[in-house]
Design an enzyme around this catalytic site. Structure first.
Site, PDB file in Angstrom:
ATOM      1  CB  CYS A   1      -0.935   0.007   1.199  1.00  0.00           C
ATOM      2  SG  CYS A   1      -1.949  -1.470   1.312  1.00  0.00           S
TER       3      CYS A   1
ATOM      4  CG  HIS B   1      -2.460   4.330   5.250  1.00  0.00           C
ATOM      5  ND1 HIS B   1      -2.205   4.214   3.896  1.00  0.00           N
ATOM      6  CD2 HIS B   1      -2.632   3.064   5.706  1.00  0.00           C
ATOM      7  CE1 HIS B   1      -2.224   2.941   3.557  1.00  0.00           C
ATOM      8  NE2 HIS B   1      -2.483   2.216   4.627  1.00  0.00           N
TER       9      HIS B   1
ATOM     10  CD  GLU C   1      -2.734   7.559   9.296  1.00  0.00           C
ATOM     11  OE1 GLU C   1      -2.326   8.431   8.493  1.00  0.00           O
ATOM     12  OE2 GLU C   1      -3.628   6.729   8.992  1.00  0.00           O
TER      13      GLU C   1
ATOM     14  CE  LYS D   1      -5.760   4.012   1.653  1.00  0.00           C
ATOM     15  NZ  LYS D   1      -4.890   5.129   2.102  1.00  0.00           N
TER      16      LYS D   1
ATOM     17  CG  HIS E   1      -6.638   0.683   0.485  1.00  0.00           C
ATOM     18  ND1 HIS E   1      -5.552   1.078  -0.254  1.00  0.00           N
ATOM     19  CD2 HIS E   1      -6.135   0.301   1.696  1.00  0.00           C
ATOM     20  CE1 HIS E   1      -4.450   0.951   0.459  1.00  0.00           C
ATOM     21  NE2 HIS E   1      -4.770   0.479   1.651  1.00  0.00           N
TER      22      HIS E   1
ATOM     23  CG  PHE F   1      -0.426  -5.833   4.898  1.00  0.00           C
ATOM     24  CD1 PHE F   1      -0.906  -5.213   6.032  1.00  0.00           C
ATOM     25  CD2 PHE F   1      -1.285  -6.669   4.195  1.00  0.00           C
ATOM     26  CE1 PHE F   1      -2.199  -5.410   6.472  1.00  0.00           C
ATOM     27  CE2 PHE F   1      -2.584  -6.870   4.619  1.00  0.00           C
ATOM     28  CZ  PHE F   1      -3.040  -6.242   5.764  1.00  0.00           C
TER      29      PHE F   1
END
Length: 406
Positions: free
Chosen positions: A167, A299, A310, A331, A336, A394
């Site tokens: 991502c 994010h 976050e 998003k 996403h 990830f």
């Protein structure tokens, strides 16, 4: 910084629409691309739910310039990328410019490659028991295909590559492209990312991970259930500032900082320390104090753990100064895009700086104390000079970009 890096071209494709104008219009109006979605094989309940698909892709401009075969036999991944890049290069006024052949790089981010092409091949092998797959399977499905297609279509003979960091892929691509220009390796970079993961195998894999929402994307909200998959691409043209000024280019903004770190902790669980380190590194690179008021493009996936981590990292980095800043999470509108998210979010953040309006976070239900942030829950007038754009992936791969208003 001895070489400043200007943004002179913008292009995108997403569920919000094709092109910067439509995408921005819908985002700032608080419209959502997330809809009930079922794949062509969607009679299987595993392949239905909320998503933000690209409904149509108009390749007329591409085909008028390059011919009907320009888009033939391309996986959707490459189709999204070349349409977005064409818009960005037209916006920059660089199509046909000798700099493309001489002093230009292509850096794109992608998380998973040509899913649709691979799955079509697997169906031939495992469902129909055929002995062969389409001869273009590997060229169409390889993760580097979008970079190769852009190189061939636009005559770019410099470095061309795809970066894969899940991502954070397209944010890494933009940051590394900025450093190539700063180092004098190239004068122009076509940089961004793409993803086309709304396929049966990809969908079931994400659902099996337990990361997908059953309703919609609700960043930083109490009651959030997970992420919502989207698809598309965003591409920017980065250019040495002096070159852009000398040719009279329209400058949309400036890329001034980039921080990249690895958590070295866990494959799927985000690490607050790693996130903080990336944000601080970006501020150092941009020579921007951490107490400066900024627009923060989070994010903001809408997952319970990621959003809370976050938020904690933002509070730790900015402290009380955070209250003078504003957090957006787009998003919630476009879903996403995995490897393409960082680039699209940076584009929308630059548009917010330029227009003086922050797009709203959608689908927010109520305050979550673990996500105590100054959230833009409606279109909000702003006058920030700087954008901080976060991408966390990830594998603990973090990339943070800092942009400046032109």
């Amino acid at each position: 910084m001895t070489v400043r890096v200007a943004v002179t071209g913008l292009g995108c494709v997403s569920g919000l629409g094709q092109g910067i104008a439509e995408t921005w219009r819908r985002a700032v109006a608080g419209e959502s691309a997330i809809v009930p979605f079922a794949l062509p094989r969607g009679e299987d309940a595993r392949a239905s739910g909320p998503a933000a698909p690209v409904h149509t892709l108009d390749a007329t401009a591409m085909e008028a310039r390059f011919g009907a075969r320009a888009m033939a036999q391309l996986d959707p991944l490459a189709r999204f990328a070349v349409v977005a890049a064409h818009e960005a290069l037209e916006d920059a006024g660089l199509i046909g410019d000798p700099v493309l052949a001489e002093r230009t790089a292509i850096l794109l981010g992608c998380g998973s490659g040509g899913n649709a092409t691979f799955e079509a091949a697997y169906r031939r092998l495992y469902e129909r028991h055929q002995a062969k797959v389409h001869p273009q399977t590997i060229p169409a499905a390889m993760a580097s295909a979008p970079a190769s297609q852009l190189s061939m279509l636009f005559g770019v003979r410099g470095p061309a590559m795809v970066l894969a960091s899940a991502c954070a892929s397209s944010a890494h691509a933009l940051g590394e492209a900025m450093h190539m220009i700063r180092a004098g390796r190239v004068e122009v970079a076509v940089a961004g990312g793409a993803e086309a993961c709304l396929t049966l195998g990809s969908w079931v894999a994400w659902a099996s991970l337990g990361a997908m929402a059953g309703d919609t994307c609700r960043p930083f909200s109490a009651g959030r259930q997970g992420l919502v998959l989207g698809e598309g691409a965003a591409v920017l043209v980065l250019e040495a500032w002096d070159r852009a000024v000398a040719r009279g280019a329209l400058i949309h903004g400036e890329l001034v900082g980039y921080g990249a770190t690895s958590d070295a902790a866990h494959l799927t669980v985000p690490d607050q320390a790693g996130i903080e380190s990336a944000i601080r590194a970006a501020h150092r690179d941009a020579c921007l104090a951490s107490d400066a008021p900024v627009l923060i493009s989070s994010h903001g996936t809408g997952t319970r753990l990621n959003d809370a981590t976050e938020a904690a990292a933002l509070r730790a980095v900015y402290g009380e100064a955070l209250r003078a800043s504003l957090v957006i999470a787009t998003k919630s509108a476009h879903g996403h895009l995995i490897g393409g998210s960082g680039a699209l979010e940076f584009v929308l953040g630059l548009k917010a700086l330029a227009t003086g309006v922050a797009p709203p976070i959608l689908n927010h239900l109520t305050h979550d104390p673990a996500c105590d942030l100054p959230l833009a829950l409606k279109p909000t007038s702003i006058a920030y000079e700087h954008l901080v754009s976060n991408s966390f992936a990830f594998g603990g791969l973090n990339a943070v970009l800092i942009g400046r208003r032109a």
